[in-house]
Design an enzyme around this catalytic site. Structure first.
Site, mmCIF file in Angstrom:
data_model
loop_
_atom_site.group_PDB
_atom_site.id
_atom_site.type_symbol
_atom_site.label_atom_id
_atom_site.label_comp_id
_atom_site.label_asym_id
_atom_site.label_seq_id
_atom_site.Cartn_x
_atom_site.Cartn_y
_atom_site.Cartn_z
ATOM 1 N N TRP A 1 39.804 46.888 41.937
ATOM 2 C CA TRP A 1 41.042 46.518 42.649
ATOM 3 C C TRP A 1 41.866 45.527 41.847
ATOM 4 O O TRP A 1 43.103 45.615 41.815
ATOM 5 C CB TRP A 1 40.740 45.981 44.041
ATOM 6 C CG TRP A 1 40.085 47.021 44.906
ATOM 7 C CD1 TRP A 1 38.846 46.956 45.474
ATOM 8 C CD2 TRP A 1 40.622 48.308 45.269
ATOM 9 N NE1 TRP A 1 38.585 48.111 46.158
ATOM 10 C CE2 TRP A 1 39.649 48.947 46.052
ATOM 11 C CE3 TRP A 1 41.824 48.970 45.002
ATOM 12 C CZ2 TRP A 1 39.837 50.229 46.581
ATOM 13 C CZ3 TRP A 1 42.016 50.252 45.524
ATOM 14 C CH2 TRP A 1 41.025 50.853 46.300
ATOM 15 N N ASP B 1 44.385 39.260 47.337
ATOM 16 C CA ASP B 1 44.124 40.533 48.009
ATOM 17 C C ASP B 1 42.913 40.316 48.914
ATOM 18 O O ASP B 1 41.795 40.143 48.439
ATOM 19 C CB ASP B 1 43.842 41.603 46.944
ATOM 20 C CG ASP B 1 43.492 42.966 47.546
ATOM 21 O OD1 ASP B 1 43.352 43.062 48.784
ATOM 22 O OD2 ASP B 1 43.356 43.929 46.762
ATOM 23 N N LYS C 1 40.120 48.095 56.731
ATOM 24 C CA LYS C 1 38.788 47.531 56.576
ATOM 25 C C LYS C 1 38.433 46.647 57.769
ATOM 26 O O LYS C 1 37.508 46.939 58.490
ATOM 27 C CB LYS C 1 38.683 46.719 55.277
ATOM 28 C CG LYS C 1 38.389 47.543 54.029
ATOM 29 C CD LYS C 1 39.596 48.205 53.423
ATOM 30 C CE LYS C 1 39.272 49.108 52.275
ATOM 31 N NZ LYS C 1 40.036 48.836 51.069
HETATM 32 C C1 LIG Z 1 40.766 49.172 49.989
HETATM 33 C C2 LIG Z 1 41.282 48.135 49.103
HETATM 34 C C3 LIG Z 1 42.530 48.265 48.464
HETATM 35 C C4 LIG Z 1 43.388 49.497 48.593
HETATM 36 O O1 LIG Z 1 43.963 49.540 49.831
HETATM 37 P P1 LIG Z 1 45.005 50.704 50.212
HETATM 38 O O2 LIG Z 1 45.406 50.268 51.572
HETATM 39 O O3 LIG Z 1 44.235 51.984 50.178
HETATM 40 O O4 LIG Z 1 46.085 50.686 49.233
HETATM 41 C C5 LIG Z 1 42.966 47.236 47.667
HETATM 42 N N1 LIG Z 1 42.233 46.125 47.492
HETATM 43 C C6 LIG Z 1 41.026 45.969 48.081
HETATM 44 C C7 LIG Z 1 40.259 44.713 47.848
HETATM 45 C C8 LIG Z 1 40.515 46.966 48.904
HETATM 46 O O5 LIG Z 1 39.329 46.808 49.488
#
Ligand SMILES: *Cc1c(COP(=O)(O)O)cnc(C)c1O
Length: 358
Positions: free
Chosen positions: A100, A170, A194
């Protein structure tokens, strides 16, 4: 029958949230229609989005000088929006803790001078690299971290000392799992699927002074200022996903909030890690001090045994335990919505499997 779903995302959601949505699905309150069918400009929806924001604000104790936005495009679009909006000096620093982070780095590189301060790639991202604070460029527009790396199961236990450089984090697989001090961050973003609700909405918490830095030619939809000015209603927002997220926030608040769920999350993770530490068959892949509470990768060291485990676990009602292809083995994602019984059942099943495969 509902199974225990250990998916990394889209992930399991609290059953009371699903049941509440089901009850109100065809007719929301006295609106005479479902949430999906109502205008985003209606009073009923306005109440839904305002309430969702207020509940999230109280859960995370978000200070008044931060805006909360409900956007689309997933966390992945934030990889682009951040550098398009924070680029006064044309520089950004990153800590690379895995896939990521790399995706975020790739997008920032398209518009900024990017410096990767530290990386744990040498050990398949199984730890959080130490950052020498003096390596952070004090004129960088931001320092980006992936707070909890969903794929590798790592978590920052300490924030880098970034001085005046805004930390952009993030938090897709971390938000609402533990209390945080929002004031330590410039921007926090998280895809909902999530630990918030269904896919389709992305939460962005942004300090007000960081809004308004996009260029004239920045696409309107990628400009934080537009979304902030229009209270996330510049265009049609993902109304149903916001409604579901709101139910999730309320569920958490009724449980006692983030402070209360943290205790449960610590307990859940300990059940799994304690067993991994004593098991002769399974072992965790992350160094102890950087372990995530939310994503727990583990392996047997034997691919055939891993595959057999995943298959037998599924038959026992424990689903989506296959690890990410870059780590292999297994991964149990145990977000807020995973009941402690699910983790206990998983560990009981692992013990049984270990006894059989000694
Ligand atoms: C799942 C995830 C993403 C991607 O998220 P999307 O909503 O599919 O773009 C980015 N960063 C982390 C840490 C994630 O777990």
């Amino acid at each position: 029958m509902r199974v225990y779903n250990f998916s990394a995302g889209p992930a399991n959601m609290p059953l009371p949230v699903l049941e509440k949505a089901q009850k109100d699905l065809a007719e929301y309150g006295s609106a005479g229609m479902s949430v999906m069918e109502m205008s985003h400009r209606s009073a009923a929806f306005k109440e839904i989005i305002t309430q969702a924001e207020a509940t999230l604000r109280s859960l995370l104790h978000v200070p008044d000088n931060y805006k909360i936005l409900f956007l689309q495009g997933g966390a992945s679009l934030q990889f682009s929006m951040v550098p398009l909006n924070l680029h006064k000096n044309g520089k950004a620093d990153f800590i690379n803790t895995g896939a990521w982070s790399k995706k975020a780095i790739k997008e920032s590189k398209k518009v900024l001078d990017v410096k990767v301060l530290a990386s744990s790639e040498d050990q398949t991202f199984s730890y959080i690299p130490k950052v020498d604070a003096s390596s952070i460029r004090q004129d960088a527009d931001f320092l980006h971290i992936t707070y909890n790396n969903t794929i590798y199961g790592t978590k920052f236990h300490q924030l880098p000392e970034a001085g005046n450089v805004p930390i952009v984090s993030d938090m897709s697989s971390y938000i609402l799992s533990e209390p945080i001090d929002v004031s330590k961050f410039g921007i926090i973003y998280a895809g909902a699927q999530k630990n918030i609700g269904p896919a389709g909405v992305t939460v962005v918490i942004i300090r007000e002074d960081l809004i308004g830095g996009a260029d004239e030619d920045c696409p309107t939809m990628l400009d934080y200022a537009i979304h902030a000015e229009k209270d996330s209603m510049y265009n049609t927002p993902p109304t149903f996903a916001i409604y579901m997220a709101g139910l999730g926030f309320q569920w958490l608040k009724d449980l006692g909030g983030v402070e209360a769920i943290q205790k449960v999350n610590v307990e859940k993770a300990a059940i799994l890690y304690d067993y991994l530490d004593e098991s002769q068959l399974f072992k965790g892949t992350v160094v102890k001090e950087d372990r995530s509470l939310m994503n727990v990768p583990f392996v047997t060291g034997n691919e055939e045994l891993d595959a057999a485990f995943i298959k037998e676990a599924k038959a026992a009602g424990l689903e989506n335990l296959k690890g990410h292809r870059s780590v292999g083995g297994m991964r149990a994602s145990i977000y807020n919505a995973m009941p402690i019984e699910g983790v206990k059942k998983l560990v009981a099943f692992m013990k049984e499997f270990e006894a059989k495969n000694k």
